[in-house]
Design an enzyme around this catalytic site. Structure first.
Site, PDB file in Angstrom:
ATOM      1  N   LYS A 151       0.836  -1.208   0.000  1.00 10.07           N
ATOM      2  CA  LYS A 151       0.000   0.000   0.000  1.00 10.07           C
ATOM      3  C   LYS A 151       0.871   1.258   0.000  1.00 10.07           C
ATOM      4  O   LYS A 151       0.655   2.168  -0.789  1.00 10.07           O
ATOM      5  CB  LYS A 151      -0.925  -0.045   1.220  1.00 10.07           C
ATOM      6  N   SER A 152       1.849   1.311   0.884  1.00 12.01           N
ATOM      7  CA  SER A 152       2.701   2.514   0.980  1.00 12.01           C
ATOM      8  C   SER A 152       3.414   2.776  -0.342  1.00 12.01           C
ATOM      9  O   SER A 152       3.512   3.923  -0.799  1.00 12.01           O
ATOM     10  CB  SER A 152       3.758   2.323   2.072  1.00 12.01           C
ATOM     11  N   ARG A 181       2.894   5.943  -3.194  1.00 10.78           N
ATOM     12  CA  ARG A 181       4.037   6.780  -3.571  1.00 10.78           C
ATOM     13  C   ARG A 181       4.283   6.734  -5.077  1.00 10.78           C
ATOM     14  O   ARG A 181       4.655   7.747  -5.691  1.00 10.78           O
ATOM     15  CB  ARG A 181       5.278   6.351  -2.780  1.00 10.78           C
ATOM     16  N   GLY A 235      -5.087   7.991   5.373  1.00 12.79           N
ATOM     17  CA  GLY A 235      -4.173   8.922   6.029  1.00 12.79           C
ATOM     18  C   GLY A 235      -2.945   9.194   5.173  1.00 12.79           C
ATOM     19  O   GLY A 235      -2.441  10.322   5.124  1.00 12.79           O
ATOM     20  N   GLN A 248       4.564   9.318   7.293  1.00 14.20           N
ATOM     21  CA  GLN A 248       3.649  10.237   6.596  1.00 14.20           C
ATOM     22  C   GLN A 248       4.076  11.679   6.843  1.00 14.20           C
ATOM     23  O   GLN A 248       4.083  12.497   5.923  1.00 14.20           O
ATOM     24  CB  GLN A 248       2.213   9.991   7.050  1.00 14.20           C
ATOM     25  N   ASP A 297       1.542  -1.175  11.877  1.00  9.85           N
ATOM     26  CA  ASP A 297       0.246  -1.594  11.325  1.00  9.85           C
ATOM     27  C   ASP A 297      -0.066  -3.060  11.630  1.00  9.85           C
ATOM     28  O   ASP A 297      -1.199  -3.517  11.430  1.00  9.85           O
ATOM     29  CB  ASP A 297       0.219  -1.383   9.812  1.00  9.85           C
ATOM     30  N   LYS A 304      -4.804   5.762  14.670  1.00  8.77           N
ATOM     31  CA  LYS A 304      -4.899   5.071  13.375  1.00  8.77           C
ATOM     32  C   LYS A 304      -6.367   5.084  12.921  1.00  8.77           C
ATOM     33  O   LYS A 304      -7.166   5.854  13.428  1.00  8.77           O
ATOM     34  CB  LYS A 304      -4.337   3.655  13.504  1.00  8.77           C
ATOM     35  N   ARG A 342      -7.681  -3.285   9.420  1.00 13.51           N
ATOM     36  CA  ARG A 342      -6.709  -4.154  10.100  1.00 13.51           C
ATOM     37  C   ARG A 342      -7.348  -4.873  11.292  1.00 13.51           C
ATOM     38  O   ARG A 342      -6.937  -5.978  11.657  1.00 13.51           O
ATOM     39  CB  ARG A 342      -5.472  -3.364  10.510  1.00 13.51           C
TER      40      ARG A 342
END
Ligand code: S3P
Length: 436
Positions: free
Chosen positions: A19-20, A24, A91, A177, A323, A350, A396
């Site tokens: 995901k991260s 990006r 977020g 972040q 996470d 979160k 999650r």
């Protein structure tokens, strides 16, 4: 959704893209020159929110459901949005895009769902304001009319970007972040920008931006960037998300007579704290076929059922598994002895307050867990029973308690499992593929 105890899980799977890294790729591709192609892109709702925001900023993005093609317009190619930028539940979208928007000569307004409207944004407003951007929060009761100001420090908010000055920011939180927002604003600033964190957070921005041509360096807990680079489109292959693999690491470890091979998982050391923790608990977790893909370390992870014991998780380990803590708490409930999780106060801000929500749900299943100010203490080894799980629409939480339910006696009922689509749309199919 109803979940019942299942006997054993066997086989191989690949989890969806990280995901991260997917977020990006869209963002950096949009502000680079020419084409960026992202393969194994995570088609989760959060990353789709990022695509939708950049389309509203004038970027053409083709998404064929697996790979994504971004027609980047360079550092100064974004155009003023005519609509509100809807960040959904994300977020990462909110905070990283704010860094980019801080450097634009136009105004943008961001809003998201009820969870995003509660997440703290002052942590980015403070450094980005020091650089020269201006922020205004709006009362959500009167939104989108924007008739009432708010000092909530949360979405919805408007950013007026402009000419920025570089800063050297000492961040009070270890947050990728926050770090990334400042570094991205640094692309547009006069002079160098650097961020020092209390403890190193995930470094995907540093790795990927360097690949696009940014002059970015890291030394310990400080990352620095020079302004106005020429960024060029790249081909990015996104590795599987270790945060998604975590549910199958847990499933393999706690379910008797199970063996799962999770292929093509990103194992960047700033993300792989769950592997260290599993080993510290006596878990049979082996990395195979370690390699580098698009600048990121990748491996296949073999997990076998294990007899586990408690551990202490704290300090610099925390950002590397932040996470994964909900599912680590589930693993701990199946381990003999005490697991202490501390220095993890970030869990409270979160998608839900994960200290409270994990505690409440584990207790409902018969687990012995006490919340603390910055984590929780779990006395493992008590047999869990099925219960009604409040997911609080937190993906999650839903996935962690699905894993618990598969190893609890009786029926576990999740109030709403649809939130798993935020980061792992094929989660339940992937579980079914391993049932024997
Ligand atoms: C993320 C950073 C982490 C993590 C989030 C993704 C990122 O948040 O919890 O899911 O992609 O940079 P923080 O930066 O708030 O720690």
């Amino acid at each position: 959704m109803k979940i019942t105890d299942h006997y054993t899980f066997h086989g191989e799977l690949t989890v969806p893209g990280d995901k991260s890294i997917s977020h990006r790729g869209i963002m950096f591709g949009s502000i680079s020159n020419g084409l960026t192609e992202i393969t194994n892109f995570l088609q989760g709702a959060d990353c789709l929110s990022t695509i939708s925001c950049f389309r509203k900023l004038g970027i053409s993005i083709e998404n064929n459901g697996s790979s994504v093609l971004i027609h980047g317009k360079g550092l100064h190619g974004l155009t003023a949005p005519t609509q509100i930028l809807d960040v959904g539940n994300s977020g990462t979208t909110t905070r990283l895009i704010s860094g980019i928007l801080a450097g634009q000569s136009f105004e943008s307004t961001l809003d998201g769902d009820n969870s995003i409207r509660k997440r703290p944004m002052k942590r980015i407003f403070t450094p980005l304001s020091q650089m020269g951007a201006r922020f205004q929060c709006w009362s959500s009761d009167f939104f989108p009319d924007r008739t009432e100001l708010s000092d909530s420090g949360c979405a919805p908010f408007t950013i007026q970007g402009g000419s920025l000055d570089g800063i050297h920011y000492q961040s009070p939180v270890a947050s990728a972040q926050v770090k990334s927002a400042i570094l991205l604003a640094g692309l547009y600033a006069e002079g160098d920008t650097s961020v020092t964190e209390p403890v190193l957070s995930r470094n995907h921005t540093e790795l990927m931006l360097a690949g696009f041509g940014a002059q970015i360096t890291s030394a310990g807990v400080t990352a620095s960037i020079k302004p106005e680079p020429v960024l060029n489109g790249q081909k990015i292959r996104v590795p599987g998300d270790i945060s998604s693999a975590a549910y199958f690491i847990a499933l393999g470890l706690i379910t008797p007579h199970s063996e799962i091979l999770i292929q093509n998982v990103g194992v960047n050391p700033t993300r792989s704290g769950i592997l260290k923790t599993a080993l510290a608990m006596g878990g049979a977790v082996t990395l195979l076929n370690e390699r580098l893909v698009s600048g990121e370390p990748v491996a296949d992870i073999l997990v076998k059922s294990s007899s586990l014991h408690g551990t202490t998780i704290q300090g610099s380990l925390i950002p590397t598994l932040i996470d994964e803590i909900p599912v680590i708490a589930v693993i701990a409930a199946f381990a003999e002895g005490t697991t202490v999780i501390q220095d993890a106060q970030e869990l409270k801000v979160k998608e839900s307050d994960r200290i409270a929500v994990v505690t409440e749900n584990l207790q409902a299943m018969g687990g012995s867990v006490e919340p603390t100010e910055d984590g929780m203490i779990i006395e493992g080894g008590k047999a869990l029973h099925g219960a009604f799980i409040h997911t609080c629409q937190d993906h999650r939480i839903a996935m962690a308690f699905t894993i618990a339910g598969l190893n609890a006696s009786g029926e576990t009922i999740l109030d709403d499992e649809t939130c798993t689509a935020i980061s792992y749309p094929s989660f339940y199919n992937d579980i079914l593929s391993l049932t024997r």
